[in-house]
Scaffold this motif. Structure first.
Motif, PDB file in Angstrom:
ATOM      1  N   TRP B  61       0.823  -1.213   0.000  1.00  0.00           N
ATOM      2  CA  TRP B  61       0.000   0.000   0.000  1.00  0.00           C
ATOM      3  C   TRP B  61       0.857   1.263   0.000  1.00  0.00           C
ATOM      4  CZ3 TRP B  61      -4.645   1.711  -1.080  1.00  0.00           C
ATOM      5  CH2 TRP B  61      -5.683   0.770  -1.178  1.00  0.00           C
ATOM      6  N   TRP B  62       1.908   1.231   0.806  1.00  0.00           N
ATOM      7  CA  TRP B  62       2.831   2.364   0.827  1.00  0.00           C
ATOM      8  C   TRP B  62       3.470   2.533  -0.524  1.00  0.00           C
ATOM      9  CZ3 TRP B  62       3.797   6.325   3.829  1.00  0.00           C
ATOM     10  CH2 TRP B  62       3.427   6.269   5.182  1.00  0.00           C
ATOM     11  N   ASN B  63       3.948   1.411  -1.042  1.00  0.00           N
ATOM     12  CA  ASN B  63       4.633   1.441  -2.311  1.00  0.00           C
ATOM     13  C   ASN B  63       3.726   1.947  -3.428  1.00  0.00           C
ATOM     14  OD1 ASN B  63       6.998   1.043  -3.592  1.00  0.00           O
ATOM     15  ND2 ASN B  63       7.134  -1.125  -3.092  1.00  0.00           N
ATOM     16  N   ALA B  64       2.466   1.460  -3.415  1.00  0.00           N
ATOM     17  CA  ALA B  64       1.527   1.858  -4.460  1.00  0.00           C
ATOM     18  C   ALA B  64       1.208   3.343  -4.344  1.00  0.00           C
ATOM     19  CB  ALA B  64       0.256   1.022  -4.375  1.00  0.00           C
ATOM     20  N   SER B  65       1.005   3.823  -3.125  1.00  0.00           N
ATOM     21  CA  SER B  65       0.760   5.261  -2.954  1.00  0.00           C
ATOM     22  C   SER B  65       1.958   6.052  -3.445  1.00  0.00           C
ATOM     23  CB  SER B  65       0.517   5.613  -1.487  1.00  0.00           C
ATOM     24  OG  SER B  65      -0.588   4.923  -0.983  1.00  0.00           O
ATOM     25  N   ALA B  66       3.146   5.536  -3.146  1.00  0.00           N
ATOM     26  CA  ALA B  66       4.352   6.236  -3.570  1.00  0.00           C
ATOM     27  C   ALA B  66       4.454   6.251  -5.092  1.00  0.00           C
ATOM     28  CB  ALA B  66       5.591   5.587  -2.968  1.00  0.00           C
ATOM     29  N   ILE B  67       4.131   5.122  -5.733  1.00  0.00           N
ATOM     30  CA  ILE B  67       4.184   5.090  -7.197  1.00  0.00           C
ATOM     31  C   ILE B  67       3.173   6.066  -7.777  1.00  0.00           C
ATOM     32  CG2 ILE B  67       3.751   3.664  -9.232  1.00  0.00           C
ATOM     33  CD1 ILE B  67       4.886   1.318  -7.730  1.00  0.00           C
ATOM     34  N   GLY B  68       1.955   6.044  -7.189  1.00  0.00           N
ATOM     35  CA  GLY B  68       0.933   6.985  -7.646  1.00  0.00           C
ATOM     36  C   GLY B  68       1.401   8.414  -7.460  1.00  0.00           C
ATOM     37  N   GLY B  69       1.976   8.693  -6.298  1.00  0.00           N
ATOM     38  CA  GLY B  69       2.439  10.043  -6.010  1.00  0.00           C
ATOM     39  C   GLY B  69       3.507  10.491  -6.975  1.00  0.00           C
ATOM     40  N   GLU B  70       4.371   9.551  -7.331  1.00  0.00           N
ATOM     41  CA  GLU B  70       5.481   9.878  -8.203  1.00  0.00           C
ATOM     42  C   GLU B  70       5.028  10.051  -9.646  1.00  0.00           C
ATOM     43  OE1 GLU B  70       9.471   8.533  -6.998  1.00  0.00           O
ATOM     44  OE2 GLU B  70       8.579   6.814  -7.942  1.00  0.00           O
ATOM     45  N   GLN B 153       8.045  19.096 -16.065  1.00  0.00           N
ATOM     46  CA  GLN B 153       7.610  19.340 -14.683  1.00  0.00           C
ATOM     47  C   GLN B 153       7.964  20.764 -14.275  1.00  0.00           C
ATOM     48  OE1 GLN B 153       5.845  16.920 -13.564  1.00  0.00           O
ATOM     49  NE2 GLN B 153       6.513  15.705 -15.300  1.00  0.00           N
ATOM     50  N   LEU B 154       9.171  21.177 -14.637  1.00  0.00           N
ATOM     51  CA  LEU B 154       9.610  22.513 -14.251  1.00  0.00           C
ATOM     52  C   LEU B 154       8.857  23.581 -15.040  1.00  0.00           C
ATOM     53  CD1 LEU B 154      13.430  21.815 -13.844  1.00  0.00           C
ATOM     54  CD2 LEU B 154      11.643  21.805 -12.108  1.00  0.00           C
ATOM     55  N   HIS B 155       8.521  23.289 -16.296  1.00  0.00           N
ATOM     56  CA  HIS B 155       7.658  24.204 -17.057  1.00  0.00           C
ATOM     57  C   HIS B 155       6.314  24.352 -16.360  1.00  0.00           C
ATOM     58  CE1 HIS B 155      10.000  23.595 -21.054  1.00  0.00           C
ATOM     59  NE2 HIS B 155      10.411  24.673 -20.421  1.00  0.00           N
ATOM     60  N   GLY B 156       5.785  23.216 -15.867  1.00  0.00           N
ATOM     61  CA  GLY B 156       4.512  23.258 -15.136  1.00  0.00           C
ATOM     62  C   GLY B 156       4.641  24.124 -13.896  1.00  0.00           C
ATOM     63  N   ALA B 157       5.761  23.986 -13.191  1.00  0.00           N
ATOM     64  CA  ALA B 157       5.971  24.780 -11.983  1.00  0.00           C
ATOM     65  C   ALA B 157       6.037  26.265 -12.324  1.00  0.00           C
ATOM     66  CB  ALA B 157       7.258  24.340 -11.290  1.00  0.00           C
ATOM     67  N   ALA B 342       2.625  19.773  -5.351  1.00  0.00           N
ATOM     68  CA  ALA B 342       2.924  18.406  -4.922  1.00  0.00           C
ATOM     69  C   ALA B 342       3.249  17.554  -6.139  1.00  0.00           C
ATOM     70  CB  ALA B 342       1.743  17.824  -4.157  1.00  0.00           C
ATOM     71  N   ALA B 343       2.517  17.766  -7.238  1.00  0.00           N
ATOM     72  CA  ALA B 343       2.753  16.985  -8.455  1.00  0.00           C
ATOM     73  C   ALA B 343       4.145  17.248  -9.022  1.00  0.00           C
ATOM     74  CB  ALA B 343       1.683  17.296  -9.497  1.00  0.00           C
ATOM     75  N   PHE B 344       4.529  18.529  -9.096  1.00  0.00           N
ATOM     76  CA  PHE B 344       5.858  18.823  -9.657  1.00  0.00           C
ATOM     77  C   PHE B 344       6.946  18.252  -8.757  1.00  0.00           C
ATOM     78  CE2 PHE B 344       3.521  22.982 -10.509  1.00  0.00           C
ATOM     79  CZ  PHE B 344       2.826  22.426 -11.560  1.00  0.00           C
ATOM     80  N   LEU B 345       6.757  18.449  -7.434  1.00  0.00           N
ATOM     81  CA  LEU B 345       7.778  18.007  -6.485  1.00  0.00           C
ATOM     82  C   LEU B 345       7.955  16.504  -6.526  1.00  0.00           C
ATOM     83  CD1 LEU B 345       6.959  20.218  -3.377  1.00  0.00           C
ATOM     84  CD2 LEU B 345       9.060  20.249  -4.710  1.00  0.00           C
ATOM     85  N   SER B 346       6.828  15.781  -6.512  1.00  0.00           N
ATOM     86  CA  SER B 346       6.964  14.334  -6.380  1.00  0.00           C
ATOM     87  C   SER B 346       7.543  13.720  -7.641  1.00  0.00           C
ATOM     88  CB  SER B 346       5.618  13.715  -6.046  1.00  0.00           C
ATOM     89  OG  SER B 346       4.660  14.127  -6.971  1.00  0.00           O
ATOM     90  N   THR B 347       7.046  14.113  -8.812  1.00  0.00           N
ATOM     91  CA  THR B 347       7.593  13.528 -10.028  1.00  0.00           C
ATOM     92  C   THR B 347       9.051  13.905 -10.199  1.00  0.00           C
ATOM     93  OG1 THR B 347       5.432  13.638 -11.036  1.00  0.00           O
ATOM     94  CG2 THR B 347       7.272  13.297 -12.503  1.00  0.00           C
ATOM     95  N   THR B 348       9.361  15.167  -9.950  1.00  0.00           N
ATOM     96  CA  THR B 348      10.748  15.587 -10.118  1.00  0.00           C
ATOM     97  C   THR B 348      11.659  14.827  -9.170  1.00  0.00           C
ATOM     98  OG1 THR B 348       9.929  17.766 -10.686  1.00  0.00           O
ATOM     99  CG2 THR B 348      12.271  17.586 -10.234  1.00  0.00           C
TER     100      THR B 348
END
Lengths: 120, 499
Positions: B61-70, B153-157, B342-348
């Motif tokens: 569950w942690w891993n899946a949330s982390a993958i989703g977050g990333e 991602q940085l363009h989005g930011a 959060a989206a830019f931070l996590s993917t980056t």
């Protein structure tokens, strides 16, 4: 499947999915008969290809529907055209179901492999 | 109109009524929370193995949330709604494709990848092909993919910070890079797992809560959410099969080669838990994508003017202010801005970790100190590229990265896992063909001032098959180079654990 002279032994699986597996990989896997491994790989690949292509057909079915019958694709259900409903919302439960079915079957393939090799 | 900016590129005149103060608060809270959680993870990460893969003790569950977050990047959080606003039903292919990539990952890669016991994709290449040359080529590709993916991602930011606060865009890019470098250098992967899991739920909350309020408001004021069906008119593609097939190919296969996603699979304890993780990820992504889709539909009714300006990708950020006024508007806007960051931070950070992992193992000696140095380098390069270049539509530019991985790393992984015949020469030739074709298409598409031709915008259909074909043909011609002990290698990928 592969010809197997012995009877199938009824036994507890000896493997608890809840329990974390040891960190080390089975090094003696190479001792397991090559034929069994090849047959495991073949059945897992076949399973993956069947599920994958089934999903692809459903997915490409949406533009096919729009192409064949634009009127049907625009048919409105609860105020949302069928095309939007299919692609925007209904594809997701379909994917989850496909994934769940695959996971079960892949596990079963592995269980079968384990039973075959346990008898050696 | 709000005061405080006469910034040129993404001007506030394109319909922004967001309060700058709400924007500042949202940015500060997300950055601070990310830093605190990231540094807290430092306690747990002591050895090198902790740094790279969290000691393989992360629960599904942690891993899946982390993958989703990333995984839920700027393209998902902002780009999907923006694209639906601009092109209607055709854009629905993006969220479906982004999710379906995980189905393919589950079917073809998840369990074998975990069982390979490799840390990174180059590790996998070396373990499967027994070739330092294949390893080096793969390393360069992973670094290229990571950098290509960080730039949007940085363009989005940059877009988000201009819309939210009126500050110049480069400040957003620098801020995201800074937070990511600090958390990565402080805690490595383990802390990142916590951070990423947190980010998924933050993103879901940030996009879902404002939407619920918007729907309630529309319900009470008696407005139809889809403008009595007006939202669904147009953009039906008129049987453009090439675009659809090419896009589906890129998104479905491209996910298989994304380095920041694959690195997560090493943190599962075994093959079955890798499958369970992927199944949960599919559920989490499906839940998430309902919301940007709805924002896009609402945008087609309530923010139609954005479709023609430079701010289409800001639909999610601006929509709350179109429905509400005053405090309610500020609070909901702040929430979506927080989610976007959060989206830019996590993917980056996911990308920086995976690029840094490869850089430090292959070029900095694999120590903790090397990892930190590599993290700095892997964030600095895309930052400079992002500041020097102009942003494309987010969903589109991320789509190009998917096409690139689908043409390079994906064939190597798929054939390496499922085909006995793959050789190191075959893999290198195939990845080379994919790089030249798809990389060439990406470079060529930047030369156009307007929109590039469809063949260059969606190159996967003509770059993926040649990459596969070249890999197979070159492998067949060099069959004598199949590694020794092939049976043992393949058995390790496919035989269940605890045998």
């Amino acid at each position: 499947m592969t010809g197997n002279p012995r009877r199938i032994r009824v036994q507890s699986p000896g493997y608890d999915a809840q329990e974390p597996a040891p960190a080390s990989q089975p090094d003696d896997a190479s001792n397991a008969s090559d034929a069994y491994v090849r047959s495991l790989i073949r059945s897992q690949l076949r399973l993956a290809v069947v599920v994958g292509s089934g999903f692809l057909i459903l997915l490409l079915g949406v533009p096919a529907l729009v192409w064949l019958s634009p009127a049907l694709a625009q048919l409105s259900i609860l105020g949302v055209p069928l095309q939007w409903l299919l692609l925007g919302f209904l594809m997701y439960p379909i994917m989850i179901t496909a994934a769940w079915l695959y996971t079960r079957s892949a596990q079963r393939n592995e269980e079968r492999y384990r039973q075959l090799t346990d008898q050696q | 109109m709000k005061s405080g900016t006469d910034n040129s590129r993404t001007s506030n005149d394109a319909g922004c009524h967001m309060s700058a103060l709400a924007g500042y608060i949202a940015l500060t809270v997300v950055s601070a929370a990310t830093l605190v959680i990231g540094i807290y993870g430092l306690k747990f990460s002591r050895t090198t193995s902790d740094f790279y893969v969290a000691s393989r003790s992360v629960k599904p569950w942690w891993n899946a949330s982390a993958i989703g977050g990333e995984y839920l990047s700027a393209a998902s959080f902002l780009g999907v709604a923006g694209l639906i606003l601009v092109s209607g039903a055709d854009a629905l292919w993006f969220p479906v494709g982004y999710t379906a990539g995980y189905l393919m990952l589950l079917l073809f890669v998840a369990a074998p990848m975990r069982r390979s016991g490799a840390y990174t994709i180059p590790d996998f290449a070396e373990a499967r092909l027994k070739s330092p040359m294949a390893r080096t080529v793969t390393s360069f590709l992973v670094i290229a993919v990571g950098w290509l993916y960080i730039v949007p991602q940085l363009h989005g930011a940059a877009l988000a910070i201009t819309v939210a606060t009126g500050l110049p865009g480069w400040i957003g890019a620098v801020m995201v890079t800074g937070v990511v470098v600090i958390t990565t250098m402080a805690g490595g992967m383990r802390s990142i797992t916590f951070v990423q899991a947190f980010q998924y739920w933050l993103k879901l909350t940030a996009i879902a809560v404002p939407l619920v309020f918007i729907m309630l408001r529309l319900g009470t004021t008696g407005q139809d959410w889809s403008g009595n069906g007006a939202a669904f008119i147009g953009g039906n593609g008129d049987g453009d099969w090439y675009t659809k097939v090419s896009l589906a190919l890129a998104l479905l296969l491209g996910t298989l080669g994304l380095p920041h996603v694959l690195v997560r699979f090493y943190t599962n304890p075994d093959g079955p838990s890798a499958r369970r993780t992927t199944l949960i990820v599919l559920g989490l992504l499906s839940l998430f994508y309902i919301f940007p889709t709805l924002y896009g539909i609402l945008g087609r009714v309530f923010a139609q003017d954005l479709a023609t300006g430079p701010n289409a990708d800001a639909t999610v950020l601006l929509l709350p202010a179109r429905i509400f006024d005053g405090m309610a508007s500020d609070a909901l806007s702040a929430l979506v801005v927080a989610g976007a960051f959060a989206a830019f931070l996590s993917t980056t950070s996911g990308l920086v970790v995976s690029v840094a992992g490869v850089l430090s193992q292959d070029f900095f000696g694999g120590s903790v100190k090397g990892f930190r140095r590599a993290a700095l380098l892997s964030a600095a390069v895309p930052l400079m590229v992002a500041i020097a270049t102009d942003s494309l539509a987010l969903a589109g530019s991320v789509g190009l990265v998917f096409a690139f991985t689908a043409s390079t790393l994906c064939p190597m992984l798929l054939l390496g896992i499922w085909w006995r015949g793959l050789t190191d020469v075959g893999a290198v030739v195939g990845m080379g063909v994919g790089t030249v074709l798809c990389g060439g298409a990406i470079l060529a598409s930047t030369l156009f001032t307007g929109p590039a031709p469809v063949l260059l915008q969606y190159p996967a259909a003509w770059t993926v098959p040649p990459a596969f074909a070249a890999m197979i043909i070159a492998s067949r011609m060099t069959a004598h180079r199949r590694p020794t002990g092939l049976n043992r290698i393949l058995a390790r990928l496919h035989v269940p654990e605890n045998d």
